[in-house]
Design a protein around this motif. Structure first.
Motif, PDB file in Angstrom:
ATOM      1  N   LEU B 170      38.072  32.712 -19.057  1.00  0.00           N
ATOM      2  CA  LEU B 170      38.035  34.160 -19.231  1.00  0.00           C
ATOM      3  C   LEU B 170      38.638  34.816 -17.998  1.00  0.00           C
ATOM      4  CD1 LEU B 170      36.439  35.233 -21.712  1.00  0.00           C
ATOM      5  CD2 LEU B 170      34.630  35.879 -20.145  1.00  0.00           C
ATOM      6  N   THR B 171      39.503  35.808 -18.227  1.00  0.00           N
ATOM      7  CA  THR B 171      39.957  36.645 -17.116  1.00  0.00           C
ATOM      8  C   THR B 171      39.414  38.042 -17.360  1.00  0.00           C
ATOM      9  OG1 THR B 171      41.960  35.351 -16.907  1.00  0.00           O
ATOM     10  CG2 THR B 171      41.942  37.496 -15.843  1.00  0.00           C
ATOM     11  N   ILE B 172      38.670  38.554 -16.401  1.00  0.00           N
ATOM     12  CA  ILE B 172      38.007  39.844 -16.572  1.00  0.00           C
ATOM     13  C   ILE B 172      38.364  40.731 -15.398  1.00  0.00           C
ATOM     14  CG2 ILE B 172      35.801  40.928 -17.139  1.00  0.00           C
ATOM     15  CD1 ILE B 172      34.590  38.147 -17.200  1.00  0.00           C
ATOM     16  N   GLY B 173      38.689  41.983 -15.702  1.00  0.00           N
ATOM     17  CA  GLY B 173      39.011  42.916 -14.633  1.00  0.00           C
ATOM     18  C   GLY B 173      40.466  42.809 -14.232  1.00  0.00           C
ATOM     19  N   SER B 174      40.836  43.525 -13.202  1.00  0.00           N
ATOM     20  CA  SER B 174      42.236  43.651 -12.813  1.00  0.00           C
ATOM     21  C   SER B 174      42.303  44.266 -11.421  1.00  0.00           C
ATOM     22  CB  SER B 174      42.954  44.565 -13.811  1.00  0.00           C
ATOM     23  OG  SER B 174      42.370  45.872 -13.739  1.00  0.00           O
ATOM     24  N   LYS B 175      43.520  44.581 -10.988  1.00  0.00           N
ATOM     25  CA  LYS B 175      43.668  45.275  -9.705  1.00  0.00           C
ATOM     26  C   LYS B 175      43.531  46.787  -9.857  1.00  0.00           C
ATOM     27  CE  LYS B 175      46.609  41.800  -7.529  1.00  0.00           C
ATOM     28  NZ  LYS B 175      47.978  41.519  -7.036  1.00  0.00           N
ATOM     29  N   ASN B 176      43.231  47.237 -11.083  1.00  0.00           N
ATOM     30  CA  ASN B 176      43.068  48.666 -11.294  1.00  0.00           C
ATOM     31  C   ASN B 176      41.733  49.124 -10.715  1.00  0.00           C
ATOM     32  OD1 ASN B 176      45.467  49.333 -13.049  1.00  0.00           O
ATOM     33  ND2 ASN B 176      44.563  47.619 -14.173  1.00  0.00           N
ATOM     34  N   VAL B 177      41.756  50.276 -10.057  1.00  0.00           N
ATOM     35  CA  VAL B 177      40.550  50.773  -9.414  1.00  0.00           C
ATOM     36  C   VAL B 177      39.587  51.345 -10.443  1.00  0.00           C
ATOM     37  CG1 VAL B 177      39.641  52.400  -7.721  1.00  0.00           C
ATOM     38  CG2 VAL B 177      41.818  51.264  -7.290  1.00  0.00           C
ATOM     39  N   LYS B 178      40.106  52.129 -11.370  1.00  0.00           N
ATOM     40  CA  LYS B 178      39.274  52.679 -12.439  1.00  0.00           C
ATOM     41  C   LYS B 178      39.473  51.852 -13.698  1.00  0.00           C
ATOM     42  CE  LYS B 178      39.081  57.613 -11.219  1.00  0.00           C
ATOM     43  NZ  LYS B 178      39.775  58.892 -11.475  1.00  0.00           N
ATOM     44  N   ASP B 179      38.443  51.772 -14.523  1.00  0.00           N
ATOM     45  CA  ASP B 179      38.536  50.952 -15.727  1.00  0.00           C
ATOM     46  C   ASP B 179      37.447  51.393 -16.687  1.00  0.00           C
ATOM     47  OD1 ASP B 179      38.423  49.019 -17.689  1.00  0.00           O
ATOM     48  OD2 ASP B 179      38.117  47.335 -16.330  1.00  0.00           O
ATOM     49  N   ASN B 180      37.846  51.995 -17.804  1.00  0.00           N
ATOM     50  CA  ASN B 180      36.876  52.136 -18.872  1.00  0.00           C
ATOM     51  C   ASN B 180      37.430  51.601 -20.184  1.00  0.00           C
ATOM     52  OD1 ASN B 180      34.283  52.665 -19.653  1.00  0.00           O
ATOM     53  ND2 ASN B 180      34.863  54.549 -20.663  1.00  0.00           N
ATOM     54  N   THR B 181      37.967  50.399 -20.091  1.00  0.00           N
ATOM     55  CA  THR B 181      38.584  49.745 -21.231  1.00  0.00           C
ATOM     56  C   THR B 181      37.659  48.621 -21.691  1.00  0.00           C
ATOM     57  OG1 THR B 181      40.761  50.302 -20.320  1.00  0.00           O
ATOM     58  CG2 THR B 181      40.703  48.619 -22.013  1.00  0.00           C
ATOM     59  N   GLY B 182      36.679  48.956 -22.524  1.00  0.00           N
ATOM     60  CA  GLY B 182      35.781  47.937 -23.065  1.00  0.00           C
ATOM     61  C   GLY B 182      34.492  47.786 -22.266  1.00  0.00           C
ATOM     62  N   LEU B 183      33.582  46.977 -22.805  1.00  0.00           N
ATOM     63  CA  LEU B 183      32.291  46.756 -22.141  1.00  0.00           C
ATOM     64  C   LEU B 183      32.483  46.059 -20.790  1.00  0.00           C
ATOM     65  CD1 LEU B 183      30.062  45.510 -25.122  1.00  0.00           C
ATOM     66  CD2 LEU B 183      30.424  47.849 -24.318  1.00  0.00           C
ATOM     67  N   ALA B 184      31.565  46.328 -19.879  1.00  0.00           N
ATOM     68  CA  ALA B 184      31.695  45.858 -18.501  1.00  0.00           C
ATOM     69  C   ALA B 184      31.244  44.403 -18.355  1.00  0.00           C
ATOM     70  CB  ALA B 184      30.909  46.778 -17.571  1.00  0.00           C
ATOM     71  N   LEU B 185      31.983  43.488 -18.977  1.00  0.00           N
ATOM     72  CA  LEU B 185      31.637  42.064 -18.889  1.00  0.00           C
ATOM     73  C   LEU B 185      31.561  41.592 -17.438  1.00  0.00           C
ATOM     74  CD1 LEU B 185      33.850  40.440 -21.690  1.00  0.00           C
ATOM     75  CD2 LEU B 185      31.422  41.030 -21.800  1.00  0.00           C
ATOM     76  N   LYS B 186      32.469  42.118 -16.623  1.00  0.00           N
ATOM     77  CA  LYS B 186      32.523  41.700 -15.221  1.00  0.00           C
ATOM     78  C   LYS B 186      31.153  41.832 -14.565  1.00  0.00           C
ATOM     79  CE  LYS B 186      34.224  44.548 -12.117  1.00  0.00           C
ATOM     80  NZ  LYS B 186      35.213  45.463 -11.490  1.00  0.00           N
ATOM     81  N   HIS B 187      30.505  42.955 -14.843  1.00  0.00           N
ATOM     82  CA  HIS B 187      29.214  43.203 -14.190  1.00  0.00           C
ATOM     83  C   HIS B 187      28.111  42.279 -14.687  1.00  0.00           C
ATOM     84  CE1 HIS B 187      30.266  46.525 -11.609  1.00  0.00           C
ATOM     85  NE2 HIS B 187      31.063  46.971 -12.562  1.00  0.00           N
ATOM     86  N   LEU B 188      28.277  41.735 -15.895  1.00  0.00           N
ATOM     87  CA  LEU B 188      27.292  40.753 -16.379  1.00  0.00           C
ATOM     88  C   LEU B 188      27.343  39.477 -15.547  1.00  0.00           C
ATOM     89  CD1 LEU B 188      27.159  40.609 -20.262  1.00  0.00           C
ATOM     90  CD2 LEU B 188      25.374  41.330 -18.670  1.00  0.00           C
ATOM     91  N   PHE B 189      28.561  39.040 -15.220  1.00  0.00           N
ATOM     92  CA  PHE B 189      28.680  37.793 -14.461  1.00  0.00           C
ATOM     93  C   PHE B 189      28.206  37.959 -13.017  1.00  0.00           C
ATOM     94  CE2 PHE B 189      31.580  36.996 -17.987  1.00  0.00           C
ATOM     95  CZ  PHE B 189      31.208  35.705 -18.333  1.00  0.00           C
TER      96      PHE B 189
END
Lengths: 452, 452
Positions: B170-189
């Motif tokens: 899985l690749t989650i997130g990016s170099k973008n500072v703001k992100d409201n594209t979909g549920l915050a899977l990153k924060h679950l991990f």
């Protein structure tokens, strides 16, 4: 429907199908309309619980809304119940000792900000729509101009009370600043656009109110020069806001507001706001920045009048466009070193498609707001051109490592671009979470269709 | 096991059961030991994928570890495979333009910090264990002293590469500072203690390196006075660090380090670090604070030697205790206005139980680290007293609105206190997520037992 009138007994707070005002069947753009069976205005968590249990028992969709400022279709209902939280505006507690405020979700951002500032405290998130509700801000993880220094709404949510699709009430988070006790459920709800639960109360983190602030403008000959200097700015100081705007875009704001934007001979600007404990420190930082930037034009707002005029022009750009023609708002984000690439692409696309576009936005975080102008196109031509332009823009955004939503959300309007941007494996996990949280798929099921 | 030797071909990087060193069967406390069938040291994401697929096919547990500094049992295996990521130390990319660094998870915190500071950049999270890995920091959402100004590890994770329990990547997130594209899977991990997936790469946000910093100490007659002034400090300035320590606790550090802590006539201290662009600004802030604090003792570290001595004493407290007796570390968090209540409670408990306790910690965010001293108790008495003290402390922590883990995690050691602190509905949702992410329950299934 008898049972609902037992729950919401005040007839003013229940509206039946034909009497639902059109404003409640659409979003902030007021271009597309849905339909619904009933509109209710709960005032308490207990009322929300009972409405949700009723909906669940009767398999009715629920579309939750606050002030209806959403720009991506999230408040356009597809039958069932419209749950309007705009009467849930109580300030439950201001806790100065822990720097938190607890509110119902229907309070407007501007009312919250004003309230805490009266107490010498500060709620940093500052999205453009001041009349949006705090619940709406949380549901889209709204950002705004001050995000470059202070972060986005996510960073200020300490605790949430959420009514789940089965009517159970979840309390997540606390007044504790640090927390590594279990999985970060709180962060799942933030930005989930109402698909996982209904936020009925939130505890927000505050900071001490900055004592002073100052706004200044750096003028450049080209947008490339302006963007190239963002890194220098961020290495020299921590701006409260760092916006970019081109001369030709500022002119729209000038005409609309009647104010003159400074440095008329420059072609592109960085608008910078600094805040802090005293003006002297700010002056030092500004002078250091001037030294680091080298050759450029410079304007410092000397008083609150000049400051207000600059931010009024910047804040009026969308309305300035809408006074002239219908527009489609874009909210993409790219890595901060790719802003100029994206802006240049929009210019090529303008030439190529003859569709006018105005780009401006948050230079400090790569969040570009673009107005696509309809001008005198008929419906058919507008839809056709818009689709062409959208496809090109979102494709370019992805090429540059960007994302289709920084702070407006996906809603119904951006689902296909969301599908392009987010890998299938990630979307599958999001669907699995939605399925666990809302097995009957009742909550805001008109949006985010791919995760349902 | 032949297949694993096809995946990890270097015999140095596969260790079989009896040859596994005891250090890999325990955590940072080295008090409890588990067992495992095999220990592997992958170097690449591809190797992790193959090992996980092998484990999945053979229904083998996987216990992932970095440097093994964990304090709550998370690295104590219960059979199956130990996945040691300590060889995955590559710095993949430093992107100065987007203020990000991309690394493998096994890089040590101190090595990451040193690397980026050489490039005039700064990774703010600064947990006490500098020899922990960055992957471990993410898995426990580690905080540390600078969290009061800069936030915790969660706030600096831009993107993650995660190997899921079925071997998918899985690749989650990016170099973008703001992100409201979909549920915050990153924060679950983040903070999930290795239970949802294996982090194999991370992109971290950096900031410009602060030019200067200064440390000073405010002395008070009582711990209550010290704690009561935290709000004043936070209203006056934004400290990089804001620690509290009592005289009698500082004395442990003095004896261990051989340095003298300043203001020996005060009974309690706030240690404050400020950083910024120039010393003049810091001086102004400090003088403003002095004016606001009123009557108190004050010491400013005049040079790096004095600064280092203060932080050496503060940083040596746990080791100072461990040089004298075995200790049990506590990592509770309470709302910042409840710190004094909690400290006072520990004093009553000391008198009542005759178990010595040393409290110190992060005053700016309510994170109290407590050493419970074994002294000369035999095993039976120690376990019995420890249980008594734990129950009282965690009960009091809950009464004060606190949580059993600020930054160490739940692991195996705190499961019962986690159960007391987190409502059953929340835990049920966490279990549902775990079930979706790791249906065979293979990943770190010795910890967090209640969410599995």
């Amino acid at each position: 429907m008898n049972k609902l009138t037992d729950i919401i007994k005040d007839p003013q707070r229940i509206v039946l199908q034909n009497a639902i005002p059109p404003s409640h069947l659409t979003d902030g753009l007021q271009l597309k309309y849905g339909q619904a069976d009933i509109l209710v205005y709960p005032k308490t968590t207990a009322e929300v619980v009972e409405v949700v249990k009723f909906a669940n028992a009767n398999n009715l969709n629920i579309t939750t809304r606050g002030a209806g400022t959403n720009l991506v279709g999230s408040t356009i209902p597809n039958g069932g119940i419209i749950l309007d939280l705009s009467l849930m505006t109580n300030i439950v507690e201001l806790d100065k000792q822990t720097f938190t405020v607890t509110v119902q979700p229907g309070i407007l951002l501007q009312d919250l900000q004003q309230f805490v500032e009266q107490h010498d405290l500060f709620y940093p998130p500052d999205p453009g729509a001041k009349t949006a509700t705090v619940g709406g801000n949380i549901s889209t993880n709204a950002g705004g101009m001050r995000a470059v220094k202070y972060g986005v709404t996510r960073d200020y949510v300490q605790a949430l009370e959420v009514v789940m699709a089965d009517g159970s009430v979840l309390t997540i988070g606390s007044k504790n600043v640090k927390d590594n006790t279990g999985l970060a459920l709180k962060h799942l709800f933030i930005g989930s656009e109402g698909t996982l639960g209904i936020i009925t109360q939130c505890t927000l983190k505050l900071i001490a109110k900055p004592k002073v602030s100052q706004t200044f403008i750096v003028g450049f000959n080209t947008i490339e020069q302006a963007i190239a200097n963002i890194t220098t700015v961020l290495h020299t100081l921590t701006p409260t806001a760092l916006e970019f705007v081109e001369r030709k875009v500022a002119q729209w704001g000038e005409q609309y507001s009647g104010f003159q934007f400074p440095l008329p001979n420059s072609q592109a600007y960085l608008i910078i706001m600094l805040d802090g404990a005293d003006l002297q420190t700010i002056e030092q930082q500004r002078q250091q920045l001037l030294a680091n930037l080298g050759d450029c034009d410079f304007f410092v707002a000397e008083d609150s009048k000049q400051t207000n005029q600059i931010w009024t022009i910047r804040g009026s750009l969308v309305r300035a466009v809408e006074a002239v023609t219908q527009q489609d708002p874009i909210d993409i984000v790219v890595p901060i070193n790719r802003i100029a690439d994206f802006i240049n692409f929009t210019k090529q696309l303008e030439v190529q498609t003859k569709v006018r576009m105005l780009a401006f936005g948050h230079a400090g975080d790569g969040n570009i707001h673009l107005c696509i102008l309809r001008d005198d196109r008929d419906d058919h031509q507008w839809q056709s051109d818009l689709q062409l332009v959208h496809q090109a823009l979102y494709q370019k955004c992805l090429e540059l490592g960007g994302l289709p939503s920084a702070e407006h959300g996906i809603g119904t309007a951006k689902v296909s671009y969301y599908n392009d941007a987010i890998p299938a494996t990630n979307r599958q996990l999001m669907r699995a979470i939605k399925q666990q949280f809302d097995p009957k798929n009742l909550l805001n099921n008109q949006v985010y269709t791919t995760i349902i």
